[in-house]
Enzyme design. Sequence first.
Site, short mmCIF file in Angstrom:
data_model
loop_
_atom_site.label_atom_id
_atom_site.label_comp_id
_atom_site.label_asym_id
_atom_site.label_seq_id
_atom_site.Cartn_x
_atom_site.Cartn_y
_atom_site.Cartn_z
N GLY A 1 -66.33 11.60 -6.54
CA GLY A 1 -65.07 11.16 -5.93
C GLY A 1 -63.99 12.23 -6.07
O GLY A 1 -64.18 13.26 -6.73
N ASP A 2 -62.85 11.98 -5.41
CA ASP A 2 -61.69 12.88 -5.47
C ASP A 2 -62.01 14.28 -4.98
O ASP A 2 -61.46 15.27 -5.48
CB ASP A 2 -61.12 12.96 -6.91
CG ASP A 2 -60.84 11.58 -7.46
OD1 ASP A 2 -60.26 10.78 -6.72
OD2 ASP A 2 -61.23 11.30 -8.61
N GLY B 1 -61.26 15.37 -2.11
CA GLY B 1 -60.29 15.78 -1.09
C GLY B 1 -60.71 15.29 0.29
O GLY B 1 -60.38 15.90 1.31
N GLY C 1 -58.12 6.19 -3.94
CA GLY C 1 -56.75 6.71 -3.81
C GLY C 1 -56.84 7.94 -2.94
O GLY C 1 -57.30 8.99 -3.38
N THR D 1 -61.30 1.68 -12.65
CA THR D 1 -59.89 1.73 -12.24
C THR D 1 -59.18 0.41 -12.59
O THR D 1 -58.00 0.28 -12.34
CB THR D 1 -59.78 1.95 -10.73
OG1 THR D 1 -60.49 0.89 -10.07
CG2 THR D 1 -60.36 3.28 -10.30
N GLN E 1 -64.71 7.12 -2.87
CA GLN E 1 -65.47 7.55 -4.06
C GLN E 1 -66.46 8.67 -3.68
O GLN E 1 -66.21 9.36 -2.70
CB GLN E 1 -66.20 6.36 -4.72
CG GLN E 1 -65.27 5.38 -5.42
CD GLN E 1 -64.66 4.35 -4.51
OE1 GLN E 1 -65.31 3.78 -3.66
NE2 GLN E 1 -63.38 4.07 -4.68
P1 IMP Z 1 -64.48 1.01 -10.31
O1 IMP Z 1 -64.86 1.48 -8.94
O2 IMP Z 1 -63.00 0.79 -10.49
O3 IMP Z 1 -65.30 -0.17 -10.76
O4 IMP Z 1 -64.82 2.19 -11.34
C1 IMP Z 1 -66.17 2.60 -11.57
C2 IMP Z 1 -66.22 4.13 -11.76
O5 IMP Z 1 -65.89 4.75 -10.53
C3 IMP Z 1 -65.22 4.66 -12.78
O6 IMP Z 1 -65.78 5.79 -13.41
C4 IMP Z 1 -64.05 5.10 -11.93
O7 IMP Z 1 -63.28 6.10 -12.53
C5 IMP Z 1 -64.79 5.63 -10.70
N1 IMP Z 1 -63.97 5.60 -9.48
C6 IMP Z 1 -63.64 4.52 -8.75
N2 IMP Z 1 -62.88 4.88 -7.70
C7 IMP Z 1 -62.76 6.21 -7.76
C8 IMP Z 1 -62.11 7.18 -6.93
O8 IMP Z 1 -61.51 6.89 -5.89
N3 IMP Z 1 -62.21 8.48 -7.34
C9 IMP Z 1 -62.91 8.84 -8.44
N4 IMP Z 1 -63.53 7.98 -9.24
C10 IMP Z 1 -63.45 6.67 -8.90
#
Ligand code: IMP
Length: 424
Positions: free
Chosen positions: A12-13, A15, A40, A129, A219
């Site tokens: 994820g992230d 860009g 995000g 998150t 993600q």
């Molecule tokens: P969840 O999706 O909030 O259940 O988080 C599960 C895992 O995915 C965790 O390690 C989060 O940090 C990661 N994660 C969830 N959304 C993002 C994102 O948009 N960018 C990066 N990591 C994410």
Amino acid sequence: MASILVLGCMWGDEGKAKIVDYLALSADYVVRFQGGSNAGHTIVSGGRKYVLHTIPSGILYPKTKCLIGAGVLIEPPAVIEEIKTLEKAGISFKNRLLIDFRAGIVLPVHKQIDLEIETGRRGIKIGTTRKGIGPAYSDLSARFGIRIEDLADPINLRERIKLLYNYHRIRITKQNLEQQVEDLQKNWRYLKKYVGDVEILLNEIAAKQEKNILFEGAQGTLLDLNFGTYPFVTSSRVMTDGVGIGTGFSARRLNKVFGVYKAYTTRVGSGPFPTEILDETADYIRKTGNEYGSTTGRPRRIGWFDAVAGKFSARINALDNAVLTCLDVLTGIEKLKICRGYRYNGKIHRSPDLDNSRIILSQPVYETFEGWDTNISNCKNINKLPWNARLYIEAIEDYIQIPISLISVGKERQQTIKIKAHKR
Ligand code: IMP
């Protein structure tokens, strides 16, 4: 018609939002197919910064329609807030947003459970998150979930909420139940004009009218529920095939799949991260690249480019093209590394086929590259990049075996280098 997919290839992230925004210029529809407010997506346009969570990035182009598929989770108050904030920034939603009636809902109980897990009171801490994503998706799989269509009828909604609390063996007072039904009914009155059938629109209207459709991943592949670093993953299907699962528009119909990679690697939350670096180079990259979570503000973990994971991701997503972002962030670093194998017990693994306990004990096998120190953030042509940057890009391309067609050298739309199609 062209239907293209932009997805994240690491944790994820990468860009993606900037790339979606760059490609959305010619898109009639931009579609989200998985995830929810855990995403995000940051876009800088005209010097202004927008952070989107559930609304597709195409919303910044006035004529583009934005669709949210059945596989996305909606947290009603959060989505309403996002719409209102964007409207305040002058963005119109009139006839531009459609949410599939099948999309699941995140309720306060899901956030409560997520928090209990994350504070160690239930199960393993994933470093989520805390947006209730895992609990909401698992309730949908258990067939106790609530979908946006359920908000229309308060009697049905009340029953569904009661059933859900019962399933989790969590007590709900009559007052709390009535308050939730009332709040969700209020949300429904606001959102109902945006709710409809995304599957029909995509297959029967957009495709038949030969519209350009851009699917926007959230993600990254290594957070995919099945193929990521389980259990340190998100709970949705992040790969190419997630498009069909999350919208009803089969991935077989995609014309092109773009996989986005950062020029280095980042990860937020817990879980294995073979190329993680913990020294001052990581601090430099975090600071220069502003590597803090857009949703949670957490500092991201930083690592060297992991070509083992990158190649795996290219393969399972059947990528056509790769996109490399944040190349400018590496400017000024003397030596760069790319991991091309994990050494475990004397054997080098070229695919992430080790379980978590063995991955943690494995050693990355690196190739070292000379860095560059000229500012590249206004570079428009690959031939104008410093020679060492070109060698670094070529090495990544060679490892992942996918041609790189776009390189991002800054946050603005125009800070993008387009590379003419070439055969490998
Ligand atoms: P969840 O999706 O909030 O259940 O988080 C599960 C895992 O995915 C965790 O390690 C989060 O940090 C990661 N994660 C969830 N959304 C993002 C994102 O948009 N960018 C990066 N990591 C994410």
